[in-house]
Each structure stands twice: as C-alpha cells, then as structure tokens.
Design a protein around this motif. Structure first.
Motif, PDB file in Angstrom:
ATOM      1  N   MET A   1       5.525   9.118   4.557  1.00 42.89           N
ATOM      2  CA  MET A   1       5.493   9.801   3.182  1.00 42.89           C
ATOM      3  C   MET A   1       6.181  11.054   3.156  1.00 42.89           C
ATOM      4  O   MET A   1       6.834  11.394   1.933  1.00 42.89           O
ATOM      5  CB  MET A   1       4.105   9.759   2.785  1.00 42.89           C
ATOM      6  CG  MET A   1       3.122   8.648   2.615  1.00 42.89           C
ATOM      7  SD  MET A   1       1.533   8.903   1.827  1.00 42.89           S
ATOM      8  CE  MET A   1       0.997   7.153   2.118  1.00 42.89           C
ATOM      9  N   HIS A   2       6.418  11.681   4.147  1.00 43.53           N
ATOM     10  CA  HIS A   2       7.366  12.799   4.328  1.00 43.53           C
ATOM     11  C   HIS A   2       8.500  12.289   3.763  1.00 43.53           C
ATOM     12  O   HIS A   2       9.031  13.152   2.812  1.00 43.53           O
ATOM     13  CB  HIS A   2       7.301  13.431   5.659  1.00 43.53           C
ATOM     14  CG  HIS A   2       6.234  14.178   6.112  1.00 43.53           C
ATOM     15  ND1 HIS A   2       5.259  13.735   7.159  1.00 43.53           N
ATOM     16  CD2 HIS A   2       5.486  15.200   5.766  1.00 43.53           C
ATOM     17  CE1 HIS A   2       4.178  14.437   7.216  1.00 43.53           C
ATOM     18  NE2 HIS A   2       4.291  15.575   6.337  1.00 43.53           N
ATOM     19  N   ILE A   3       9.400  11.560   4.225  1.00 40.28           N
ATOM     20  CA  ILE A   3      10.529  10.965   3.947  1.00 40.28           C
ATOM     21  C   ILE A   3      10.525  10.477   2.446  1.00 40.28           C
ATOM     22  O   ILE A   3      11.282  10.841   1.717  1.00 40.28           O
ATOM     23  CB  ILE A   3      11.204   9.853   4.939  1.00 40.28           C
ATOM     24  CG1 ILE A   3      11.042  10.429   6.129  1.00 40.28           C
ATOM     25  CG2 ILE A   3      12.313   9.347   4.404  1.00 40.28           C
ATOM     26  CD1 ILE A   3      11.046   9.442   7.487  1.00 40.28           C
ATOM     27  N   LEU A   4       9.650   9.839   2.020  1.00 45.66           N
ATOM     28  CA  LEU A   4       9.553   9.287   0.604  1.00 45.66           C
ATOM     29  C   LEU A   4       9.441  10.300  -0.190  1.00 45.66           C
ATOM     30  O   LEU A   4      10.197  10.174  -1.010  1.00 45.66           O
ATOM     31  CB  LEU A   4       8.290   8.364   0.617  1.00 45.66           C
ATOM     32  CG  LEU A   4       8.077   6.961   1.069  1.00 45.66           C
ATOM     33  CD1 LEU A   4       6.527   6.486   1.180  1.00 45.66           C
ATOM     34  CD2 LEU A   4       9.285   5.996   0.635  1.00 45.66           C
ATOM     35  N   GLY A   5       8.772  11.430   0.197  1.00 42.56           N
ATOM     36  CA  GLY A   5       8.858  12.497  -1.007  1.00 42.56           C
ATOM     37  C   GLY A   5      10.002  13.214  -0.823  1.00 42.56           C
ATOM     38  O   GLY A   5      10.493  13.678  -1.966  1.00 42.56           O
TER      39      GLY A   5
END
Lengths: 661, 195, 415, 373
Positions: free
Chosen positions: A456-460
């Motif tokens: 989710m870090h990357i997604l965000g």
C-alpha cells in the motif's frame, strides 16, 4: 459470593429464608450465567471485554476481507458503491471503537488492579455499567446493517457529507448515537481507572514504582477523559442537525464545515494514542520479562508516555493539511507533529536497549513484542514523512496513509495485544497457549500484514486514493509491477493475515480442551499480578502486598550476587504463595453483584433508538435510565446480610456499607 | 487496606467519590469548551431572524445569573452543615439550593419561550442552533443538579445514605459549583461580549 | 559483568554498528530506493514522485531526502534489533545485572532524532510558505466541485483573450509556464483537487474559497482524482489538467468563445437538437442555443439538481472526457495517441477535439441510455424525498434508441 | 365488610357516572368516549356487584397474622381516578387521556407492589424495606420531576405574562424570598412543624396559582405581537430605518475567511474589491448556486444599507396577476465606518433582460453589476 471468609466457617450455616427479599434480593450467585451478567468483578468484566472485542475484531476483519476482495482486481464487482462505502466506514469504526479500545479496556480492567495490588477497581458497579454500555453501543452501531444500511460517510464522517441530504439512510444516526453510548462507556471506564490508580495502590507503591503497563493505561485514561467530551459535542451537533433540524453544518446558512473536522480531530488524534499506548504498555511488560532485565530507562519511558499524552493534543490539524488552513497553522502543526515523534522514538530505543545484554527467551509473546518494535518503527517513520506538510499534501488520502496507520495500528496496537494474549493467558485462564501454534500464528500474521500493508505504500505513492469502491486500470500504470499487481498482492496478504488470526482462535480452542494447568509462574515474571494464583482468586491477593521495588515480585524471588552483579534465585513463586496463604487476611469484603448496571446500560440504546424512530420510545428509555440510576444510588455496594440465603451468626460480619460508585 | 476491598485507605487521602467527581468535572470542562467554541464561531452568522444583540435581555439575565450564584452560597452552607452532622440544616440548605436552581431554570424556560416567540427558533439560524444548544446543555446540567439535590434530601430523610454523608453532599456540591462557574463563563461570553 | 564493563561493551558495540551502518546505509539507501523504484509501475498517471511543474518539484525535492533519511533510520533500528536478538539470545548465561538505564545515553539518543527533525522542519517551513504564495499569480481559474464532477470557470481576463466568462468541465485547460491560481469551492460536500504532477492536493470546501497554485513546465495531460471522500461515486470523480503552449491556449480560448453553430436543417443533428431542447436543457446549458421561437434556452439545473448545477455542454467535443472524467469521449486508440504524444505536438492533437471516427460511441450511448447504471448516483426518483425531489447526478431519462442516435449526432456538432 | 376489590369497582362505577354526566354537560359530545364510559359503568357495576355478592376477601385466614399488617391503601382510589381521567380523555383531549394512563399505571404498580410486599414475610419492617427497595427508585424521580416541572412551568408562565422590567424584579424577589425563607428556617431551629409546612405550602400554592392565572390571562402583548408579525423575518430593503430589523445593527464581523469581494461605499460611489485582482471593479462575477460572501463597508458619513437586486420585478406574466414581487436581499443599516456581510446564493443566470445588481437603498445610481454566467 461477596463476602469471603477465611478460614472456612466451621459453624453450620443456619438458613433463615424469612429474611430474604425473594425475587427482589440482590444477585449473589457465584456460578452460572447470572454470575457473569450481574458481576462487578473486574476480572470477569475484563474477560467479557476481551471476548466481546474479539467478536467485533472478527466482524471488522470480515469487513476488511470483503474490501480487499473488491479491490483485488480493477472494477471490482463484489460490492456495489453504496455497500463498499458502508463497509469501509464500519470496518474503521468497528476496529477503533469496538475492538482496539475495548480490548485495551479489557486488559486494563483485568491487570491494573492486580498490578497495583488492589482487590478491585474504585467503582465496581460503574465498571460493569461501562462494559454493558460498550456492548449495547456496539450492537446498536451494527444494528444499522439490518435497518436500512450502515453509516456510509467514513469513520471521520466529515460534514456536510454526513448531513441528512447527503447521507439519507439512518446509518449515520445509528453511528452517531452508537458512538455516544460507547463514549459514555469509555468515559466511565476512564474515571474508574484513573481513581483506581490514583487511590488504590498497595502500600509502598509510589507512582514511580508502578508497572509501566499501568502507567500507560493511566495516560490513556486521561486522554480519554478529555477527548471523549469533544467527540461527544461533535456527535451532538451532528445528531441535532440530522434529527432536530439544527443548522450546524448547513453551508447555505453560513456554517463552516471545518468545525466538524476540528472537533473530530481534536478527539481523533488523542484517540490514536489511546489505541497505541496500551500496546506500548504491554510490550514494556513483556520485553523485560523475557530479557530478564528491567525496562531500560523506566523514567524515560514513563515521561515519554506522558509527553505523548500532552503533545498529542497539539497535533490534530496534521490531519487537515490539505483542507485549506493557512500556512502559519500548517507550519505550527507540522512542527508539533515532528516533536511528538521524539518521545515515540525514545520508546523504540528503550525497548531495544532493554533487550541489549539481556538473556533473551523467544516465546510467542516475546516474538510479537519484537515484531511490534520493528513494524511500529516502519509506521512511525512513514508518519514522520507526512509530518512534512508539503509532502503530506501529496500523500494524504492515498493508500500511503492507509499503509502508515495500519503499520501503526496493526503492526503496533494489534501485535501488542497479541503479545499480551500469549503473555497473560496462563494468568487469566490458568492454561498455557500452545507455543508451536503461537509461532505459526505470529509468522502468518507478520507475513500477512507486510504483504497486505507493505504494497500500500507503493500504491499510495503512485497515486491511488483511498475510499474508492473501484479502481481503474487506466490509472494503474504500465509494467509488470503496476498498481494492479500490488492491489492483488495486498488482497492475497489480507487472507494470509486472516489465516494467522484463525490460527490464534484454533490455539484458544485447543488450549481450552487441554486439561493441563499452567504453572504458577510460567515466565519467571516480575510484576505483582503474578504474585497470586492462576487464575487469581476473586479477592486477588490473600495478603495485600507491600511494595519495595519496581518489579517487586522479581525482587522477592531474586537477589543480586554482590561479586558478579548477576541475579540469584532465593525463593520460588510457590514459596511466596505459600507464605501468603499462611498470612491470609480474614474478613475480606468484596462488592456484591448488582442488577442496576446492566439495566441502566440497557436504557441507553432504548433512548437512542427512540431518537431515530419515535420519541415515545426515548421516554421509555429515559424512564429505564432514571429507574436504574435511583436503584443504583439507593443500593449499597456491598449487599447487607439479609441478601444472602445463608447467614453465619457469630463470625463478626462487619456490616460494611461502603458505597463508592 | 487489610480488611476491605477499597476505599478506606486511599493513596491520595481524598475519597474515591470526590476524586471521581473531580475527574468527571475535568471532562465536563472539555464538553462545555466544545460547545462554547461552537457558539463563538457561529454567533454572528445570521441569515434570517434576530441577531444576538437584538433579542438579549441583559438585565433579566444578570438577575437570573445572580440567583444562580446565590445558590452556590447556599450549597456551601449545606456542605458545612453536613460536615457538622447537622441534618436539619443540611436538608434545609440543600432544599434552598434546589429551589434557587429551579428559579433559574424557570427563568431559562421563560427566556427560551420569549426568544422563540420573537422569532429565534432552533433552526432559524446558526446563532439560534448554537445558542439553544449551549444554554440548553447548561440548563440540563442545572436540572440534573436540582434532581440530585432533591433526591439527596429525599434519601437523607427516608433512608440511610450509603457511605459518609458529608462526602456525598460535598461531591454534589462540587458539581453544583462547577455548573455555576460554567454559567458565569457563558453569561460573560454569550451575553456580555458583543459580536 | 560490572556496570562499567557493560557500558564499555555497549558503547563499543554501538560504535562498530555505527561504522557498519554508515557504510551500509549508503548502499542500502540507494539500493532500497532503487528496489522500490524497480517495484513500481512505470508511468503511473498519478505518480507522486514524477513532478512536472515547479510546485510539485518543490515538494519532491523535500520528500526525496526525508524518505531517504526515514529509510535509513528504519534500517538502523531493524539491524540493531536483529543484532541484539542474535547476540543476546539465551545461551545459558546467568540472569544479568538489573540495570535501570543510563540517563546520559538516553538523553543523547533523544537529542539526535530531535536534531534530525529540527533540520527537516526548517526545510519544511520554507516549502510551506513558498507553496502558499499567491501574490505573483498570473491567471485565475475558479474551480467548483460538486457530486461528482468539477466545473472550471474562467473569469474575464483580457490578457489571455478571455473577454467573456468561459465555463467548462471535465478537463482543466491551462497555459504552460503560467502561474495559475485555482480558487476552489464546492456546491455540496467537501471535495479535494489533486493533480499530483503539478501540486499537492487542496480541499474544495463549500462556503469557503481555497487557493491552489498550479504551473506546468511542459505541454501535456496530467491526471488527477478527487481525494476527499464525497459520497457514493467518489471513486468516479476524476480530473485531467491539460497544459497547452501559450499559442495553443489562445486557440483554445478562441474556440470556447466562438458562437454557437446550429446544425443544418433536415439533418439527424437538427433532430438531435430538438431532443436536447426537450430533455437535456432542463439541466445542461449550451451557450447560444435557442428554442424554435428564437428565445434563448436557459437551463434550470437549480430546479432539478441538488447542487444547482450541471455541466455546461458548450463545445463539449473540445474535451476528451465526460461524466466527471469517468468516461472518455475519445476511443481508446485516439486517446492513447493524444496522451502519449510528445510535448511539442500534444497541443495540436488535443485541439483537434473529438472527430466522428474517434468518438467513443459505446460509453456515450450507454450513458445516454441509463446514466445511473454506469455511474452510481442518487438518481432514483423514489429516494429523493430528503433532497426535495432533486437529483444528485444524472437521472435515467428513458430515451428511445432513436432519440439516442439523434442526440449523438447532435452532440458531435458541439465542437 | 366490603372488600378492597368491591371498593375499587364501586368507585370506578360512581366516578364514571359523574364523568359521563360532566362530559355530556360540558362538551355535548358523546361519540366514542361516551360509549366507552357507559361500558365502563356497566362493567364496574357488574364486577362490584359480583364481589359484594361473593363476599370475596371478607373472610381472612385465621392462622396468619398478615391481616394485622394490611394497611389502609389509597391506591384503589387513585387508580379509579386514573380510569376516569382516561375515559374523560377519550371525550375531551389526548392530554387528559395520557394523564389518566400515567396515573392508572402508577397507581396499579404501587398497589401491586404494596400488596405483594405485605405478603412477603411476617416482619413488617422487612416488608416495608422490600417495598422501598423496588418502589423508591420510581417514586423519587417521579416526585422530583413532577415537583420541579410544576415550579418551573408556573414560574416561566408568570414571567411571560408580566412585562420585561417587572419580570426582572419579580425574579430577584423570588430568589430573595427563597433565601429569606431559608435563613428564617436556619436561625429558628425550633420552629413548629405546622408553621414550616404552612410556609412551604403557601409558597407552592402561590407560585402554582400565579402560573395558572398567567397561563389563563395569556402572554404579554409584545410577545404575542412578535409571534404574529415575525419582526425579524421580513426585512424591507428600503432606505428608511425599520423598527426591528435595524435595531442594534452590527458593525463588526466574525466572518473573515472566504470572502469573494468587499464592496465599499465611498465618496458617493460603490466599488468592489476582488481577491486576486488589483483594480477596483464595477462588476462582480458570481458562480451559479454557490454561496458567496460579500462584505459591505460603509466609508461615508450617513447610515446606509446595501441591497442585492436579484431580478423578479420585471416578470411580465406575474405582473399581470398583480404580483410585482421584487427579489431582494439586504444588510441592516450600516453605521459609518462599520462593516456587514451579505451572503448571496443565486441559482439563475443573469441575462440582458434579467440584470442583477448591488445598490445602496434609496439611490438607483450607485450600482455594481452581478454577472452570473
């Protein structure tokens, strides 16, 4: 039984049924369902808090799985937009208000009196009321699912989207009123625990000799004491607007929607520390025990906890960096947010240094605690990245934030709670949880949570906003590792996580069938709660201990070898217990069970139900509340003799009419 | 701490009930803080109906504030009588306090009715919503206080008070004084300071 | 082990760890970032790490080092924990001395992070005030959010050739190299305007005016999305910012101000105009459109839509999207051609608008057939009691296929 | 002797007859309520007769001593009154009906618990304790609420009737009386009970009587007038001072953020300053259906009012019906140097036929055009 007589009376009991009140006598049974429903025993209430919170954890978890199922692929069709919005709203609400908070309340209820050498909390009936209010509030919140749809405005419920036009179902009403009820529960709980800690410590236990868990709980209760009324105001404004035509968030009348945001986050940010500090406390208990060393820099940990408690009030607007505050406020709140990272960092450092040069024993409880140190650090550092306000305007409301607070709340709060489960299970239930399954549980959870929240870090950072019921491939980017890939990984991870939690439930199930009892002091522990039987007797201690040290129990067992400075065992836990039995107090008067707390708590959802449907129902609820309040006020906390079927004359029963709640 | 479960020897020297009331009042400060902030933000936002300065009746409100203040005095007398174990005077002053409080609430009911007739409804303007919410919350607090006082008189007369009598009177006294102090703040901020 | 020995050992170990870490961190920092970058999508339209304008570059220059520092600290903690775990695992050693901590060490370890944060905050402050600067603005655009689309309103600005107010939606068209100030507000709930390539986000709050500065370095199309939860179709409230060279922008302005051209008589489009006048003009304005009797057709969205506005459809085909940028007006192929065009030709391609062969007939027809089916909206007449019968979104109009054919033929004429 | 049950049903019958006569005499309505009361009379009489005939309860168990403990009970009577009110309510109004329901329920529960507690044991103090235990939690709050309600309601009625200044005096007198009474009781510890009781009863009666009298005579005139006319709702946007609308007009603003434009009346001219644009403007663009805040600053000597003219006056078809309604909204009269805000929310676009503008009341010259695209 409310009165514990030691040694057991030898005079045969004379039954004098003519002096009972028949149906109207107070509940006194010590077994069966009545002993749970009408109990005022802090330990039973602690277990009930825990069990209920666990149930809500499963509910919230199922909601989370549905969310991830929907988002596993683009244009997900598992849920429709409306249902998805309800799902993420209730997932957050359930996890925050119905799982982490009550679970911490459960731990606090059970262990704070034990840790400070008290026999119960300051206001036992208020304690029972708090639990029932929480339970009824939680049920009320979730009733909305069956009565026209749950709340759909997000747990932050920003105005004016939560207004009557934009959220036409009754969901928001159920939400606002349900949170009022659980708020009352938290408030009474906070008052109760604060007074317990301030007033009921065992002789010799100064504040700086208090176990760190108790300290953190105390800080949390102060935060709740001051934060709950703020959300209460906000919820009242919202309810008045929705149900009585007030205009608080009606922009056409000149209202300022930011008022809600300020009120919500003035509550909401201290709330974040309410969620995490109990787990900090648990970890600070577990690490020293399994490192065989006291907590490194105990005063620093205490003061940093208190500092977090204070500074936590000055950072709320960092949730609003994008909402159009002036640059000066943004700068100030940016600074305070960075400032609060320092005391948090102190804790990480102290935990690591506690392990340093220790004698580490990697039980499951210890593994969860170490997991917390590492994973909470990840969450804490990503938190620092959005203390930088300009950077935050890029990341806020994206999945990066989702990743951040799940590392904090799952990697922090939940791992701490599980650490507490494994550490204190033998104390509460007298049985050891299976360590092998525990290991599976730990690894599945840690892998699952990193798989879920890591991507989710990357997604965000790559621009996927939160709270979208669907995402589109058009914005997912190109390449193999595009957003579609990471969304899928996160969804897979969430199911690994679910299996991990299932392992815990299986562990509990297996353990409950295992006839083998836990040893008296399985972990060679340090604090007072271990200086009694497993599970503890109703009156906690045969002799109220007199405290000389921090970690007094440990120092009763061990003495320092003058030459090597290592510790040498001089007494076993069994010997200490045997001595306690010999010197046991006589005539211990425990508060008696009562009908009123559950009746009073039941009146609250009746009132709120009436606010939504018909004011006549509210009147009925009000009558129930008043009736119960008076019944409560007119009853003494310890039942007089006439309430008991059996009476033992001549044993010098003190008629203690102490009423403190 | 050897013979009873709680209370008789407290670590701070203050009884549980009193300390509990202090904690509760600390929490109440934030409740009224939130309501007062809301009012201060919205008091000038009138798109229809009267504005604050147009309908407030300062002489009347001053008088009613004074009556409420007097009730604090009688509450002090009740507490001191309770400490002297003078049941008659305790009951008397508690009753007088309750009556003064009821007079105040009667005045508030009058004020609300009058404002409503003059055109300020709960949904008329933001000023209306926030004014009635703030003063209404205070009124409810006073009413709850009156009910507690009257019940206390009733309990003192009819049955034995559980626990130490003076402690209970003092605890309710704390609450009453708090409600009075909050009113002084509300009176100053709401009525006296112009928008 | 005495306390002294313990201290020596502790500080020695910390020192050696520090050396190792210092070396490792350079690699790790670089490796970590490159690993993350490798793990990322190439060319994600909303990537927050690919600034295309001075404002977002300012943010990026700030966040890059902060992320690196955070990464390094995280690594140090992880390594320290793992090292401790290995070194002090239970190997039968005696229970250690019960040391309660070293205040000096504690204070040092408190001051170090505080100092790091102090440095970070200095740079943060600078960036905050630079980003808030509005006094050298060159152009103003009013941006209004409503459920679930954005309206762009260009007030009269003669220096850009805007002599009468231009109202558009779906795509924000702006000149490159120009400091554009968005004055944001909302007609219903809170929305948030976010074009990651150009700047961070800023909430559009009803009753308030918030400003956000955008400036693009190069012509191109930049994607964004509403990021404040705004109800049912929040996920479908997207936006696109189109930066055009100054000459192209002037052409765009000229086209937007061009008078209405009614379709020729006896064409399908003319019949479509009639359908439009019967059905669509209740909410949607087309500037210059007149009724059969010559009176101007004025839309009355305030009577039908809760927020009191519906997208102005004048020059619809100069835009690439519709329905809150949820659907493309261009077919996939044509759209890719525009989006992937190099910056020197993107303007020309964009200004070509939507031609007949490029029109995305499928989505447009589906929308006209039954809008609430393809985009969740509050458009069921049975559920509108709370909003006084007013819609939030486009309702189902029960148009016949014949009407839809006519309408599509008409809409394509709105160049 | 007659049993309790007989007394009850007999009482019901008699009171119902009275109610029937009264309702017929007073209201001349006989529909549903009359039928209900007649039915009640019949049932009551039948049951009373049955009980008298069967002599239920006249013989007591000789071997129990409970009969000695049975106290006189007023609850049968009270519940009978409740029944009658209930029936009366059917004829008259729902308030009386609900009053009857409440009285009946209260009396029945009191009666029931009393009857039950008298059989609980042989020990009468114990029985009393049992009764208290269940009933005190109900009795205390009900009594407190009723007492409090009566005092507050009566007092507020009195205050609504007398005029404003008398009200304030009355208020302080009431407070002083309570205090003085308290002091007298305090310094005269051996005052006789009846005297004390008399003072209390007098006070209570006085306030209730005052309340009833005030409620009957109605509220003071200005309140009645204010409620009828709505002093603050219909502002006339003319240049002259309005008695209520312009009373104590405000000169300062709490609203500072999100102002679209500041309109200044200076040197006989009206100009607009807009955020982002340097030069003062003579026209203002306002978005459709967006609440827009404008600040009006009066920089001249006199008192002036800013009016927003939002069309409507030229509407031809409406004028034919004799309705020449002007759509206008305005500020209060603003004192020299003072400011006031005006919030506009315009739904319809402006056009050549329908021009919107801001002007100073009483002068048609000083205008700022409002452009709504």
């Amino acid at each position: 039984m409310a009165i514990i007589e030691r040694p057991a009376p030898t005079v045969p009991a004379i039954v004098t049924p003519t002096t009972t009140y028949g149906l109207l006598k107070r509940p006194v049974s010590a077994t069966g369902w009545r002993s749970w429903v009408f109990t005022v025993d802090h330990k039973k209430l602690g277990i009930m808090y825990g069990a209920t919170a666990m149930l809500f954890f499963i509910v919230g978890g199922v909601e989370a799985l549905l969310i991830r199922l929907q988002l596993a692929a683009p244009n997900g069709k598992v849920l429709n937009a409306d249902l998805y919005n309800q799902m993420f709203t209730m997932h957050a609400t359930t996890m925050v208000f119905l799982f982490v908070m009550p679970m911490a309340a459960g731990f606090a209820n059970y262990f704070v009196p034990l840790q400070i050498g008290a026999r119960d909390v300051a206001f036992p009936r208020l304690n029972a009321f708090g639990f029932w209010a929480f339970l009824f509030g939680g049920i009320f919140l979730n009733l909305a699912w069956f009565l026209g749809g749950a709340a759909d405005g997000g747990w932050f419920m920003y105005a004016p989207n939560s207004g009557p036009v934009f959220s036409p179902s009754n969901g928001v009403d159920f939400w606002a009123l349900g949170l009022q009820i659980t708020g009352i529960a938290s408030l009474t709980g906070a008052i109760n625990l604060i007074i317990t800690v301030l007033n009921m410590r065992a002789p010799g236990m100064s504040l700086m000799k208090m176990p760190i868990f108790t300290w953190m709980i105390t800080v949390v209760q102060f935060l709740l004491l001051f934060a709950i009324p703020v959300i209460t105001v906000a919820l009242f404004l919202l309810s008045f607007q929705r149900n009585f035509g007030a205009q608080f968030f009606d922009v056409a009348a000149g209202a300022d929607p930011l008022l809600w945001q300020h009120l919500f986050w003035i509550f909401g940010h201290p709330e974040v520390y309410v969620l995490i500090l109990p787990s900090f406390g648990i970890v600070s208990e577990v690490l020293p025990v399994f490192s065989r060393k006291p907590l490194f820099g105990y005063p620093f940990v205490v003061f940093s906890g208190a500092a977090i408690g204070f500074v936590g009030w000055g950072v709320w607007a960092h949730h609003m960096f994008a909402s159009g505050l002036g640059p000066v406020s943004v700068a100030v709140f940016s600074l305070t947010t960075m400032a609060i990272a320092v005391p948090t960092g102190v804790k990480i450092i102290n935990w690591t240094l506690t392990m340093w040069s220790g004698k580490l024993w990697f039980t499951t409880a210890m593994k969860f605690s170490i997991g917390l140190i590492v994973l909470f650090t990840v969450g804490g550092l990503s938190g620092v990245t959005h203390a930088v306000a300009p950077s935050d305007t890029q990341q806020t409301d994206t999945y990066y934030i989702v990743a951040h607070f799940h590392y904090v709340l799952f990697g922090g709060a939940v791992l701490g709670i599980f650490s507490g489960f494994y550490y204190w299970w033998p104390k509460v239930f007298g049985k050891m949880l299976n360590e092998k399954l525990g290991s599976w549980n730990f690894w599945l959870m840690v892998i699952g949570l990193n798989l879920t929240f890591g991507p989710m870090h990357i997604l965000g950072l790559q621009g996927q906003p939160r709270r979208m019921y669907q995402w589109t491939e058009a914005r997912a980017g190109e390449g193999f590792f595009n957003l579609a890939f990471w969304n899928l990984i996160a969804s897979i991870g969430s199911f690994v996580l679910a299996v991990g939690i299932l392992t815990f439930l299986i562990n509990v199930l297996i353990t409950s069938r295992n006839p083998q009892k836990a040893p008296l002091d399985p972990w060679d522990a340090r604090s007072l709660e271990w200086m009694t039987t497993n599970p503890p007797k109703e009156h906690n201690f045969d002799v109220v201990p007199t405290v000389h040290h921090l970690d007094d129990f440990f120092h009763q067992k061990y003495e320092e070898d003058a030459a090597t400075h290592t510790m040498k065992q001089v007494r076993t836990a069994e010997e200490i217990m045997a001595e306690q039995e010999r010197n046991a107090d006589k005539h211990i008067h425990m508060p008696s069970p009562s009908y009123w707390p559950i009746v009073l708590a039941f009146g609250l959802p009746v009132i709120t139900f009436g606010v939504i449907y018909s004011h006549l129902i509210s009147v009925v609820g009000g009558v129930i509340v008043l009736f119960a309040a008076y019944g409560w006020a007119l009853e003494s906390s310890t039942a007089p003799d006439s309430d008991f079927e059996t009476n033992t004359p001549g044993t010098g029963l003190d008629k203690v009419a102490s009423n403190h709640d | 701490m050897t013979d009873t479960a709680h209370g008789h020897a407290s670590s701070t020297g203050i009884s549980n009930v009193k300390l509990g009331m202090w904690a509760f009042l600390g929490s109440e400060c934030l409740l009224f803080g939130g309501l007062i902030s809301t009012y201060m933000l919205y008091r000038g936002r009138v798109t229809g109906g009267p504005r604050p300065s147009q309908i407030f009746d300062i002489p009347f409100t001053s008088v009613s504030s004074f009556v409420l203040l007097m009730s604090s005095l009688t509450m002090v007398l009740a507490v001191s009588a309770a400490h002297k174990d003078d049941d008659r005077k305790t009951n008397l002053w508690l009753t007088v306090t309750a009556l003064l409080g009821a007079t105040f609430v009667g005045g508030q009911v009058y004020e609300f009715t009058a404002f409503y007739k003059e055109g300020l409804g709960f949904s008329t303007s933001l000023f209306g919503s926030s004014f009635y919410t703030l003063t209404g919350f205070h009124g409810v607090h006073v009413t709850v206080g009156i009910i507690m006082l009257m019940s206390l008189v009733g309990i003192l007369k009819r049955s034995s008070v559980p626990g130490k009598k003076a402690e209970v009177v003092e605890m309710i006294g704390l609450y009453w004084h708090f409600v009075d102090i909050v009113w002084i703040i509300i009176f100053t901020l709401v009525y006296l300071i112009p928008v | 082990m005495s306390r002294r020995q313990f201290d020596i050992r502790l500080s020695a170990t910390i020192a050696s760890v520090r050396v190792v870490l210092r070396k490792a961190s350079k690699f790790a920092g670089a490796a970590g970032i490159s690993a993350v970058v490798a793990g990322c999508a190439t060319n994600a339209p909303q990537d927050t790490w690919q600034p295309k304008g001075p404002n977002s570059k300012l943010i990026d220059d700030l966040q890059q080092p902060v992320f690196a520092v955070a990464g390094i600290i995280g690594l140090i903690v992880a390594v320290a924990v793992v090292y401790t775990m290995i070194k002090y695992r239970d190997r039968g050693q005696p229970i250690p001395e019960q040391t309660h901590g070293k205040p000096a060490l504690e204070i040092t370890l408190t001051i170090i992070p505080a100092l790091i944060l102090a440095v970070v905050s200095v740079f943060t402050f600078g960036a905050i005030f630079k980003l808030a600067k509005t006094d050298d603005t060159e152009m103003i655009i009013n941006v209004t959010g409503q459920q679930w689309w954005w309206e762009y309103d260009y007030p009269v600005q003669n220096e850009f050739g805007i002599t009468q107010p231009i109202i558009s939606s779906g795509q924000l068209v702006m000149p490159v190299g120009t400091k554009v100030l968005l004055r944001e507000t909302s007609r219903d709930v809170i929305h948030s305007y976010w074009i990651p390539a150009l700047n961070g986000k800023r909430d559009a709050v009803p009753g308030r005016i918030h400003t956000l500065r955008l400036e693009a370095d190069e012509p191109g199309i930049y994607a964004g999305q509403c990021t404040e939860f705004c109800g049912l179709s929040h996920a479908n409230m997207r936006m696109e910012a189109v930066a055009l060279s100054k000459e192209d922008f002037a052409k765009w302005v000229a086209n937007q101000q061009a008078p209405y051209v009614a379709p020729a008589k006896d064409t399908l489009a003319k019949q479509g105009e009639e359908v439009f006048l019967n059905q669509c003009v209740r909410c949607h304005q087309v500037n210059g459109l007149t009724r059969a009797d010559g009176t101007p057709a004025i839309a009355a969205p305030d009577e039908n839509v809760w927020s009191g506005a519906a997208p102005n459809l004048s020059h619809l085909m100069s835009r690439n999207t519709f329905a809150g940028a949820m659907f493309n007006l261009l077919s996939k192929q044509c759209r890719d051609e525009v989006w992937n065009a190099p910056s020197d030709v993107v303007g020309a391609k964009y200004l070509a608008g939507v031609t007949e062969e490029c029109l995305n007939q499928k989505d447009l027809r589906a929308w006209l057939r039954n809008a609430p089916e393809v985009k969740p909206m509050y458009a069921n007449p049975a559920d509108l009691a709370v909003s006084n019968g007013k819609y939030r979104g486009m309702p189902y109009l029960a148009l016949s296929e014949d009407d839809i054919n006519k309408l599509v033929a008409y809409l394509i004429t709105l160049k | 002797m007659f049993s309790t049950g007989f007394k009850y049903f007999f009482g019901v019958t008699v009171l119902s007859v009275v109610a029937l006569i009264m309702s017929y005499a007073l209201f001349e309505k006989f529909a549903l309520g009359g039928v209900a009361i007649s039915f009640l009379i019949a049932v009551g009489a039948l049951l009373a007769g049955l009980l008298a005939f069967s002599s239920d309860g006249t013989t007591r168990d000789a071997n129990t001593s409970t009969s000695d403990l049975t106290t006189q009970s007023i609850w049968p009577l009270v519940s009978a009154i409740g029944v009658v009110f209930l029936a009366l309510g059917l004829v008259t109004s729902s308030v009386v009906f609900f009053g009857g329901v409440v009285v009946l329920l209260a009396a029945l529960s009191e009666w029931m618990v009393q009857a039950w507690s008298e059989r609980a044991s042989t020990d009468s103090t114990h029985n009393a304790a049992a009764r208290k235990r269940l009933l005190n939690p109900i009795e205390f709050p009900v009594l407190a609420a009723v007492g409090l309600g009566v005092v507050i309601f009566s007092f507020s009625r009195i205050m609504l009737t007398v005029n404003k200044s008398t009200g304030a005096i009355l208020f302080i007198v009431a407070g002083a009386l309570v205090l003085v009474a308290g002091v007298i009781f305090a310094i005269k510890p051996n005052m006789k009970r009846p005297v004390g009781a008399a003072i209390c009863v007098l006070g209570a009666l006085g306030i209730v009587a005052g309340g009833v009298a005030s409620a009957v005579s109605g509220e003071r005139e200005e309140l009645v007038e204010a409620a009828a006319e709505g002093h603050f709702s219909h502002a006339e946007c003319g240049p002259e001072e309005s008695k209520y609308y312009d009373k104590l007009s405000e000169g300062t603003l709490s609203l500072r953020s999100s102002v679209s434009a500041t309109v200044v009346y200076q040197d006989g001219e009206l100009i607009a300053r807009i955020q982002g644009l340097a030069k003062p403007q003579k026209s203002l663009t306002v978005g459709r259906s967006i609440p827009t805040n404008i600040i009006f600053r009066n920089a001249t000597e006199g008192e002036f009012r800013l009016v927003a003219h939002l069309g409507g006056s030229k509407s031809a078809d409406k004028a034919a019906d004799g309705d020449s309604h002007k759509d206008e909204t305005c500020t209060q009269l603003v004192a020299p140097g003072a400011e006031q805000s005006l919030t506009l929310n315009i739904a319809k676009p402006s056009s050549v036929e329908n021009v919107y503008y801001l002007y100073i009341a009483g002068s048609d010259e000083k205008k700022i055009e409002l452009v709504v695209p």
